[in-house]
Scaffold this motif. Structure first.
Motif, PDB file in Angstrom:
ATOM      1  N   VAL A 598     -38.675 -30.130  53.347  1.00 49.73           N
ATOM      2  CA  VAL A 598     -40.006 -29.625  53.700  1.00 49.73           C
ATOM      3  C   VAL A 598     -41.028 -29.999  52.635  1.00 49.73           C
ATOM      4  CG1 VAL A 598     -41.364 -27.523  54.053  1.00 49.73           C
ATOM      5  CG2 VAL A 598     -39.130 -27.768  55.148  1.00 49.73           C
ATOM      6  N   HIS A 599     -40.644 -29.916  51.373  1.00 48.45           N
ATOM      7  CA  HIS A 599     -41.599 -30.150  50.293  1.00 48.45           C
ATOM      8  C   HIS A 599     -41.819 -31.624  49.984  1.00 48.45           C
ATOM      9  CE1 HIS A 599     -41.119 -25.863  48.433  1.00 48.45           C
ATOM     10  NE2 HIS A 599     -41.477 -25.845  49.699  1.00 48.45           N
ATOM     11  N   HIS A 600     -40.845 -32.474  50.308  1.00 51.66           N
ATOM     12  CA  HIS A 600     -40.962 -33.888  49.947  1.00 51.66           C
ATOM     13  C   HIS A 600     -40.984 -34.826  51.149  1.00 51.66           C
ATOM     14  CE1 HIS A 600     -40.400 -33.153  45.619  1.00 51.66           C
ATOM     15  NE2 HIS A 600     -39.566 -32.209  46.003  1.00 51.66           N
ATOM     16  N   GLY A 601     -40.652 -34.329  52.330  1.00 47.82           N
ATOM     17  CA  GLY A 601     -40.590 -35.193  53.497  1.00 47.82           C
ATOM     18  C   GLY A 601     -41.942 -35.443  54.124  1.00 47.82           C
ATOM     19  N   ARG A 602     -41.980 -36.427  55.010  1.00 49.85           N
ATOM     20  CA  ARG A 602     -43.210 -36.751  55.727  1.00 49.85           C
ATOM     21  C   ARG A 602     -43.391 -35.785  56.894  1.00 49.85           C
ATOM     22  NH1 ARG A 602     -46.052 -42.339  57.431  1.00 49.85           N
ATOM     23  NH2 ARG A 602     -47.530 -41.438  58.914  1.00 49.85           N
ATOM     24  N   LEU A 603     -44.589 -35.229  56.996  1.00 50.53           N
ATOM     25  CA  LEU A 603     -44.910 -34.241  58.025  1.00 50.53           C
ATOM     26  C   LEU A 603     -45.402 -34.922  59.297  1.00 50.53           C
ATOM     27  CD1 LEU A 603     -45.722 -31.267  58.958  1.00 50.53           C
ATOM     28  CD2 LEU A 603     -47.981 -31.818  58.025  1.00 50.53           C
ATOM     29  N   ARG A 604     -44.914 -34.425  60.421  1.00 50.89           N
ATOM     30  CA  ARG A 604     -45.506 -34.733  61.720  1.00 50.89           C
ATOM     31  C   ARG A 604     -45.556 -33.438  62.526  1.00 50.89           C
ATOM     32  NH1 ARG A 604     -45.995 -40.293  62.435  1.00 50.89           N
ATOM     33  NH2 ARG A 604     -44.587 -41.575  61.168  1.00 50.89           N
ATOM     34  N   ARG A 605     -46.659 -33.231  63.238  1.00 46.69           N
ATOM     35  CA  ARG A 605     -46.861 -32.008  64.015  1.00 46.69           C
ATOM     36  C   ARG A 605     -46.847 -32.343  65.502  1.00 46.69           C
ATOM     37  NH1 ARG A 605     -52.392 -30.676  61.171  1.00 46.69           N
ATOM     38  NH2 ARG A 605     -52.427 -32.954  61.400  1.00 46.69           N
ATOM     39  N   HIS A 606     -46.312 -31.435  66.314  1.00 46.54           N
ATOM     40  CA  HIS A 606     -46.151 -31.680  67.747  1.00 46.54           C
ATOM     41  C   HIS A 606     -46.711 -30.490  68.519  1.00 46.54           C
ATOM     42  CE1 HIS A 606     -43.462 -35.065  66.797  1.00 46.54           C
ATOM     43  NE2 HIS A 606     -42.963 -34.265  65.861  1.00 46.54           N
ATOM     44  N   GLY A 607     -47.714 -30.748  69.338  1.00 45.36           N
ATOM     45  CA  GLY A 607     -48.329 -29.684  70.101  1.00 45.36           C
ATOM     46  C   GLY A 607     -49.364 -28.937  69.276  1.00 45.36           C
ATOM     47  N   ALA A 608     -49.683 -27.735  69.746  1.00 46.11           N
ATOM     48  CA  ALA A 608     -50.686 -26.904  69.077  1.00 46.11           C
ATOM     49  C   ALA A 608     -50.162 -25.483  68.959  1.00 46.11           C
ATOM     50  CB  ALA A 608     -51.998 -26.916  69.854  1.00 46.11           C
ATOM     51  N   PRO A 609     -50.519 -24.766  67.886  1.00 42.91           N
ATOM     52  CA  PRO A 609     -49.985 -23.407  67.698  1.00 42.91           C
ATOM     53  C   PRO A 609     -50.298 -22.445  68.836  1.00 42.91           C
ATOM     54  CG  PRO A 609     -50.995 -24.211  65.685  1.00 42.91           C
ATOM     55  CD  PRO A 609     -51.341 -25.199  66.753  1.00 42.91           C
ATOM     56  N   ASP A 610     -51.413 -22.678  69.545  1.00 45.35           N
ATOM     57  CA  ASP A 610     -51.755 -21.781  70.651  1.00 45.35           C
ATOM     58  C   ASP A 610     -51.251 -22.306  71.993  1.00 45.35           C
ATOM     59  OD1 ASP A 610     -53.433 -23.940  70.849  1.00 45.35           O
ATOM     60  OD2 ASP A 610     -55.275 -22.773  71.094  1.00 45.35           O
ATOM     61  N   ALA A 613     -45.629 -24.492  73.374  1.00 44.99           N
ATOM     62  CA  ALA A 613     -44.606 -24.721  72.354  1.00 44.99           C
ATOM     63  C   ALA A 613     -45.209 -25.614  71.277  1.00 44.99           C
ATOM     64  CB  ALA A 613     -43.367 -25.357  72.952  1.00 44.99           C
ATOM     65  N   TYR A 614     -44.710 -25.449  70.066  1.00 42.38           N
ATOM     66  CA  TYR A 614     -45.271 -26.160  68.915  1.00 42.38           C
ATOM     67  C   TYR A 614     -44.155 -26.369  67.904  1.00 42.38           C
ATOM     68  CZ  TYR A 614     -47.996 -26.754  64.552  1.00 42.38           C
ATOM     69  OH  TYR A 614     -48.518 -27.210  63.364  1.00 42.38           O
ATOM     70  N   GLY A 634     -41.840 -21.632  77.235  1.00 45.34           N
ATOM     71  CA  GLY A 634     -42.325 -22.979  76.928  1.00 45.34           C
ATOM     72  C   GLY A 634     -41.199 -23.901  76.487  1.00 45.34           C
ATOM     73  N   ALA A 635     -41.241 -25.151  76.949  1.00 48.09           N
ATOM     74  CA  ALA A 635     -40.228 -26.152  76.598  1.00 48.09           C
ATOM     75  C   ALA A 635     -40.854 -27.208  75.692  1.00 48.09           C
ATOM     76  CB  ALA A 635     -39.676 -26.802  77.861  1.00 48.09           C
ATOM     77  N   LEU A 636     -39.992 -27.861  74.894  1.00 51.75           N
ATOM     78  CA  LEU A 636     -40.497 -28.886  73.983  1.00 51.75           C
ATOM     79  C   LEU A 636     -39.372 -29.839  73.618  1.00 51.75           C
ATOM     80  CD1 LEU A 636     -42.956 -29.811  72.261  1.00 51.75           C
ATOM     81  CD2 LEU A 636     -42.030 -28.437  70.393  1.00 51.75           C
ATOM     82  N   PRO A 673     -33.396 -26.049  71.854  1.00 51.88           N
ATOM     83  CA  PRO A 673     -32.632 -25.124  72.711  1.00 51.88           C
ATOM     84  C   PRO A 673     -33.157 -23.694  72.717  1.00 51.88           C
ATOM     85  CG  PRO A 673     -31.454 -25.497  70.656  1.00 51.88           C
ATOM     86  CD  PRO A 673     -32.649 -26.426  70.635  1.00 51.88           C
ATOM     87  N   TRP A 674     -34.011 -23.337  71.777  1.00 50.36           N
ATOM     88  CA  TRP A 674     -34.598 -22.003  71.683  1.00 50.36           C
ATOM     89  C   TRP A 674     -33.519 -20.917  71.633  1.00 50.36           C
ATOM     90  CZ3 TRP A 674     -39.208 -22.966  70.188  1.00 50.36           C
ATOM     91  CH2 TRP A 674     -39.950 -24.021  70.735  1.00 50.36           C
ATOM     92  N   GLY A 675     -32.553 -21.132  70.738  1.00 47.73           N
ATOM     93  CA  GLY A 675     -31.456 -20.172  70.632  1.00 47.73           C
ATOM     94  C   GLY A 675     -31.880 -18.811  70.132  1.00 47.73           C
ATOM     95  N   TRP A 676     -33.016 -18.749  69.415  1.00 47.52           N
ATOM     96  CA  TRP A 676     -33.513 -17.452  68.955  1.00 47.52           C
ATOM     97  C   TRP A 676     -34.599 -16.891  69.869  1.00 47.52           C
ATOM     98  CZ3 TRP A 676     -33.991 -19.742  63.386  1.00 47.52           C
ATOM     99  CH2 TRP A 676     -32.737 -19.677  62.767  1.00 47.52           C
TER     100      TRP A 676
END
Length: 687
Positions: A598-610, A613-614, A634-636, A673-676
């Motif tokens: 998380v601290h050193h990897g390259r970030l990519r974001r998918h979708g929007a928080p609102d 699914a995000y 919601g599926a993603l 899979p949204w196991g939680w």
């Protein structure tokens, strides 16, 4: 044709002399060049109404050099001479720095006004940022008032007009992205609050109008006082001009004869791609500002504020520490309420000695107890603030920001010390030295909980209060770095009120917002991560509700949100049952496994928080982490970029599901899979 090229990681920045010797003009800012760029051609202009220098993409200019359009320096001499006609006044020198960077220095001068402006540009092949600043010198026998003192500008070749992305907000709603369509005219954003502010972040990104990806140019200001950024689109031109510096409505900077001033740094980058490409370019540069990005200064924190507020007792804190240590916490931080007279927010600020009623043996008793439990110890301070009900204010009422003759106004029951006064700066340094040597304290949360609304002058010439206060803040932070290198410094200002490149350079982590409600915080973190990196983003699990987005969430959801940055916990741990503590222990252990990704990897974001699914993904070498959240059903499917298409990867979901996939399959989309239920976490490792 004479040009100077400053290489960057992905391209280059090329400038040359402007016609008539009026400084430097931009030739190219973007990707690599095979041939020398053609010099810029000014647009056809109506006869006599606009000078050529008002239309050329000049690197820096002054009112008097440009007469119609925006200028970065506005000067007025005490004898009434106004404006500067800047011309190249010596050799333009391009050299290599010791670290491999390129450094261009262009001397400019107005011989009539007897003012020099030395323009600096710097790049480095490790990143795509070009930094720019100016040194202004007054050679005249008269004082020179700088009504605006900005260190140059960036001209982005967006074509006709620009789409401008900003980060705006308010307390608890910081770094909200917004788009402004600017066909012509000036867009301005900034702060008059003496701090960077919750209202706007000092960074803008411009693109061609109507084009959401492709070429983008982003500009950020390294300044933590009152500030302004301006985006200027001159009709019928092919560039947009972005400039900025200290807010020119908040005070005047005066240079005495022989005086010198160095402007704040303006940083600009070119990137090709979507918003994540711009974010990656900023994060790569910001890594060079940090003294390090490892876990030693980005620990898992427990902060006891929500569990105790002002009711601070040693035995209670140690009981919380017992649970925190069992969860895997690395640093225990004592928040507000520990110092003399502090039983509410109405009193005590400024009296930074342990309250003898709460700590009869000083802070060492609690610090030692925390260390015995295997954790480091930290404290909260707000050294720029003072309550009227405090011994400090009673002894030094003249130390606060105020305007002589006007009644003082409190915010949050407090006033702000004028840190720009040498005696106040010395007192703050001595106070922090005394505190940090009084016990085994290795974490300092520096807060600033109000604007400097009463900034003004207590004597003639004092209207540079924001400039003086900000530079003193930097000096104190640098003392902490030099004398206490083992102390982690967290920068906070009522949440995200003072976050910018200069703060990132002098602190280890920042507190993006006081809003810890998980769905609201997810939106804040989405905007934050578009310009600032995850390794600086302190994020807590608390029991606090959301203020805006009130869709209920699980404890897992809260932990996954906080795991997207520097994990912290702020809940009342003594109120958690055994099952909750066990679940928290699992989340902390999982986070510690993938923290480096998380601290050193390259970030990519998918979708929007609102949205439905995000998710965010971080990829580091042969490993990746996916953090995902949803509403309802919601599926993603997350397309995992940056992996080897031919390699095989093991995907382990936090909820227990495991599978193996080829890199090409993951690039096509990894179904969550949204196991939680409302969230999930995947650890991806190459086989």
């Amino acid at each position: 044709m004479t040009t100077w090229t400053l290489p960057t990681a992905s391209g280059c920045y090329v400038v040359g002399p402007a016609p008539g010797g009026l400084g430097l003009v931009l030739h190219h800012w973007g990707g690599p060049l095979e041939d020398d760029p053609a010099p810029p051609t000014p647009p056809r202009r109506a006869a006599s109404f606009v000078r050529e220098e008002d239309l050329l993409p000049l690197e820096a200019t002054a009112l008097g050099t440009r007469d119609v359009h925006a200028a970065e320096i506005v000067a007025r001499r005490a004898d009434g001479l106004r404006g500067l006609r800047l011309e190249i006044a010596g050799e333009v020198a391009l050299s290599s720095d010791d670290d491999g960077g390129s450094h261009l220095v262009c001397p400019l001068a107005d011989e009539v006004a007897q003012v020099d402006v030395e323009l600096h540009l710097r790049s480095h092949p490790a990143h795509d940022v070009v930094t720019k600043w100016a040194v202004v010198r007054n050679r005249s026998p008269h004082a020179v008032e700088l009504l605006r003192a900005w260190g140059g500008a960036f001209e982005a070749p967006t074509g006709a007009g620009a789409s401008v992305e900003t980060r705006h907000g308010a307390w608890s709603r910081e770094t909200t992205p917004a788009l402004v369509d600017l066909p012509a005219g000036t867009f301005s954003t900034g702060s008059r609050q003496g701090i960077t502010s919750h209202t706007a972040a000092p960074v803008v990104t411009v693109r061609p109008r109507g084009v959401p990806d492709g070429d983008a140019w982003s500009v950020a200001l390294a300044w933590s006082g009152s500030w302004r950024l301006a985006v200027d689109v001159v009709p019928f031109t092919r560039h947009v001009r972005v400039s900025g510096g200290p807010d020119d409505e908040s005070g005047v900077l005066t240079l005495p004869p022989g005086g010198t001033l160095t402007t704040p740094v303006l940083a600009g980058l070119w990137a090709h791609g979507d918003g994540d490409a711009v974010a990656h370019a900023w994060h790569t540069y910001q890594r060079t500002l940090a003294r390090g990005t490892g876990p030693e200064h980005r620990p898992v924190v427990y902060n006891s504020w929500y569990a105790t507020t002002f009711d601070v007792r040693v035995e209670h804190q140690l009981a919380l520490a017992d649970v925190a240590a069992d969860l895997g916490v690395e640093v225990f931080v004592l928040d507000d309420g520990w110092f003399r007279g502090r039983t509410s927010d109405h009193a005590g600020l400024g009296d930074w000695q342990p309250d003898p009623a709460k700590f009869p043996r000083g802070l060492a008793e609690l610090a030692d107890g925390v260390r015995e439990r295997g954790m480091r110890f930290g404290v909260w301070v707000e050294p720029e603030a003072v309550n009227p009900d405090s011994d400090l204010y009673r002894d030094h009422p003249d130390w606060v920001h105020h305007v002589a003759g006007r009644p003082l106004r409190t915010l949050r029951n407090q006033l702000v010390l004028d840190l720009g006064l040498p005696e106040v700066e010395a007192w703050v340094v001595d106070t922090l030295r005394t505190l940090l040597t009084s016990a085994d304290i290795t974490y300092l949360k520096w807060d600033m909980n109000r604007t400097i609304a009463d900034g003004g002058q207590t004597r003639p010439g004092g209207d540079d209060w924001s400039w003086r206060h900000t530079h003193a803040y930097y000096r104190v932070m640098e003392v902490l770095r030099a004398e206490f290198p083992h102390v982690t410094v967290e920068a906070c200002s009522g949440g995200g009120g003072r976050i910018d490149l200069a703060v990132l350079e002098r602190s280890d982590v920042v507190w993006p917002s006081d809003e810890t409600g998980p769905r609201d915080r997810l939106a804040i973190q989405h905007g934050f991560s578009g310009v600032y990196p995850a390794w600086t983003m302190s994020s807590w699990v608390t029991d606090e509700p959301d203020l805006l987005d009130t869709v209920p969430v699980s404890l897992d959801f809260r932990f996954v949100v906080a795991s997207a940055g520097v994990l912290g916990i702020g809940s009342d741990l003594l109120a958690w049952d055994d099952a909750t503590r066990a679940r928290a222990r699992e989340h902390v252990a999982r986070y510690l496994r993938f923290r480096d990704v998380v601290h050193h990897g390259r970030l990519r974001r998918h979708g929007a928080p609102d949205g439905a699914a995000y998710a965010v993904q971080h990829v580091l070498g042969d490993r990746a982490v996916v953090l995902a959240w949803r509403r309802g059903d919601g599926a993603l499917a997350v397309p995992l970029a940056d992996l080897d298409a031919d390699a095989t990867y093991r995907v382990a979901w936090g909820s227990g599901a495991e599978a193996e996939h080829r890199g090409a399959e993951l690039a096509a989309g990894l179904a969550v899979p949204w196991g939680w239920g409302d969230c999930d976490v995947a650890e991806v490792v190459r086989r």
